[in-house]
Design a protein around this motif. Sequence first.
Motif, mmCIF file in Angstrom:
data_model
loop_
_atom_site.group_PDB
_atom_site.id
_atom_site.type_symbol
_atom_site.label_atom_id
_atom_site.label_comp_id
_atom_site.label_asym_id
_atom_site.label_seq_id
_atom_site.Cartn_x
_atom_site.Cartn_y
_atom_site.Cartn_z
ATOM 1 N N ARG A 23 -52.900 82.707 -32.827
ATOM 2 C CA ARG A 23 -53.955 82.123 -31.993
ATOM 3 C C ARG A 23 -53.604 82.279 -30.528
ATOM 4 O O ARG A 23 -52.454 82.157 -30.138
ATOM 5 N N GLU B 130 -52.403 83.200 -39.423
ATOM 6 C CA GLU B 130 -53.341 83.096 -38.300
ATOM 7 C C GLU B 130 -52.936 82.120 -37.209
ATOM 8 O O GLU B 130 -53.072 82.434 -36.019
ATOM 9 N N PRO B 131 -52.449 80.900 -37.529
ATOM 10 C CA PRO B 131 -52.089 79.981 -36.432
ATOM 11 C C PRO B 131 -51.075 80.572 -35.466
ATOM 12 O O PRO B 131 -51.062 80.215 -34.278
ATOM 13 N N GLY C 173 -50.218 72.340 -45.591
ATOM 14 C CA GLY C 173 -50.532 73.087 -44.379
ATOM 15 C C GLY C 173 -49.292 73.376 -43.550
ATOM 16 O O GLY C 173 -49.121 74.481 -43.028
ATOM 17 N N LEU C 174 -48.410 72.394 -43.444
ATOM 18 C CA LEU C 174 -47.176 72.597 -42.674
ATOM 19 C C LEU C 174 -46.280 73.626 -43.356
ATOM 20 O O LEU C 174 -45.662 74.471 -42.689
ATOM 21 N N LEU D 134 -47.632 76.877 -42.594
ATOM 22 C CA LEU D 134 -47.263 77.322 -41.244
ATOM 23 C C LEU D 134 -45.910 78.023 -41.266
ATOM 24 O O LEU D 134 -45.725 79.078 -40.652
ATOM 25 N N LEU E 243 -61.505 85.100 -39.775
ATOM 26 C CA LEU E 243 -61.332 83.949 -40.663
ATOM 27 C C LEU E 243 -62.371 82.882 -40.346
ATOM 28 O O LEU E 243 -62.983 82.294 -41.244
ATOM 29 N N SER F 56 -58.282 85.474 -36.177
ATOM 30 C CA SER F 56 -58.887 84.150 -35.996
ATOM 31 C C SER F 56 -60.405 84.240 -36.069
ATOM 32 O O SER F 56 -61.060 83.436 -36.730
ATOM 33 N N SER G 80 -54.422 82.997 -43.871
ATOM 34 C CA SER G 80 -54.590 81.645 -43.335
ATOM 35 C C SER G 80 -53.266 81.105 -42.803
ATOM 36 O O SER G 80 -53.244 80.361 -41.826
#
Lengths: 135, 525
Positions: free
Chosen positions: A72, A68-69, A118-119, A122, A84, A81, A65
Amino acid sequence: MDHNTRADLKSEAEHLYFCLFRDSVPPGLVAHYLNVHEFLAELRDLPSEQLGTIRIIVSKELDASAVEPWLRCKGRRHALSSKLLLVVYLVECGGGYNEVLRKGRLGRGRMVFAMSCGLVGLLRGFYLKVRHGLV
Amino acid sequence: MDWFDRVIVGSGPAGVGAARRMQSRGTCLIDAGDMPKDEFPFPSLREALNTGDAKAVLGQNWEMLANLSEAGRLHLKLRATALRFVMQGEPFNVCDAYDQVLLHGAGSHAVGGMSNVWGAQLLRYTDDDLADAGDWPFRASILDEYYSDLEGHIGISGQIDDMHGFLGGLSPTMPPAPIGPAAKCLYARYLSNRSNRISQRLLLGRPRLALATAPGNGRPAHSFGETEFFTSGQQGLYTARLTLEELKAGGNITYLERHQLLSWRESSEYVELDLREIDSGQRRIVRTRHLLLGCGTVQTARLVLQHYNECGRMLPFIDHPPALLPIFMPSMLGSELPERSYPIQLVGTLPSSGRRDMISFYYPGGMLWSDLVPDVPLPMNATIRIMRALLGGMLVAQIWQTSRPSLGNSLRLDGAGSVMISYSERSSCTAIPELLRALRSLGAYSVARLASLSPPGWGFHYAGCLPMRHAPRAYETHVDGRLWDSKRVRVIDGCVMPSLPAKNHSLTLMANSARIADEVMRCGY
């Protein structure tokens, strides 16, 4: 799909579910995950380097997770992507995580905390991508 | 051989709009008659999700996962099993300037046409709209009696508010559809800030919808079960199919279903239609005094080009691809989400811009949240956890701007007779900076970078291939709908619209086809 591939997909489903929900995968979801791969040809026709990335992530139990960003892309999605997102759809539509997805209150404080996590995720994902040469 | 006084081809909004004005056994409505093969078995999305049956929601063959590997491969409203029937007609492609395919489309053979998936906003064009868009051969006020008649027939929910002048039309007959927390807050702030000149920059109001918020017109109220992306058969939501069913039930027209028009031949006394029965493949000949083509812009244009044997000839083509902009109201994040909702919450326009842009504000919470996850620039596990709170304070602005014909945007037939649409010229969305400024004063925020432009072809507001003119040239139509060189063949759908104001053209399609139908009844031959 031969037995070996089904085993790979089972491991994928288990790991991707854990990365998203930090829990053991419900057995019904694994069956659906395999079934979708039988129906959707595009999931059987993925670029080999992207499949290699997924194998690394699963075998080394990396946080899919978080990574993945950074993988993208516009238009055709990266294999990670797509897979998931497939788990996300199966969980939402399988009713397995209604408590988290659709019920309960998430106050602004907890929302900010979740976004902050979340950040941080990242940043960790970027490190993992570079560290393991994921493409 | 069958004989009818009038034949209408197509049972979408244009076809039924004309049929209502020409009710008699001598009027025949022909359509391909596709119906849904499956029904969505749940009255609401929440009930569907609560069953825990993933295949019941996503489809037995996982149809709702059509965009899993490629975002935007299929329009969100065309994925579900119960909605696949809507676009099963002749295929077409929309390509950009480099011949890259932007959209694989197909005409609609569905009973009711594309109204099966419309958003149900039915809006009048005003004289200002047509003057701004340009090239219309008449004033909008000519359609007033037809608008009023249709609004009474359909039943429109909404209210008289600051958008009334822009939207035009009668007082709605039913109260507006309910709105969620973000829209409520935005609208309340707008109302309390009007004295601060906000209304000079932004007008806001409740939408006009063909949606029954109370029982009426013999129809039940809408249940707001959030099933718009899963089925077309929602009770209380008007589609052209309802009018067709009423006309059939009343014996007021002859309905020839499961037939496709292949070609026609026009003589001085009649038009002879060559039809194919879809299920058996058998051919059938029908003669009529008047033929009205309402198959939808792309399919009607294809039939006309084939009739004149014109491969390669380029007709103008107009679409309304909207810009999408997510908007966030921080004060509303974490709000309790409504149990039931309808996507369109508010409508607006920017009066100081000098343009007549149309903005629809949508609540995205009444769809599968997984559809939204990839658009959030965070890891998916974080997005899942904040989604519920995010949706409480979120709206999506869909911005429509006036579309005019352009040399780079055309429809033609290729050598094999397939429709090719080239869409190389589109203007950027100029409304965004102004909209952002106006919304900031109401506590709603976004950034232009989050805006996305829908690809051409995705507006599905197709028009302009055979525009109405007072003195039509080849591949144009008379104001009474007749093809330029025809006495008895008319076009009644979006093909005849010379330009597209920003508002959707659905009600005007119906009103104009009704007007043309009256011309047929009055023509005396």
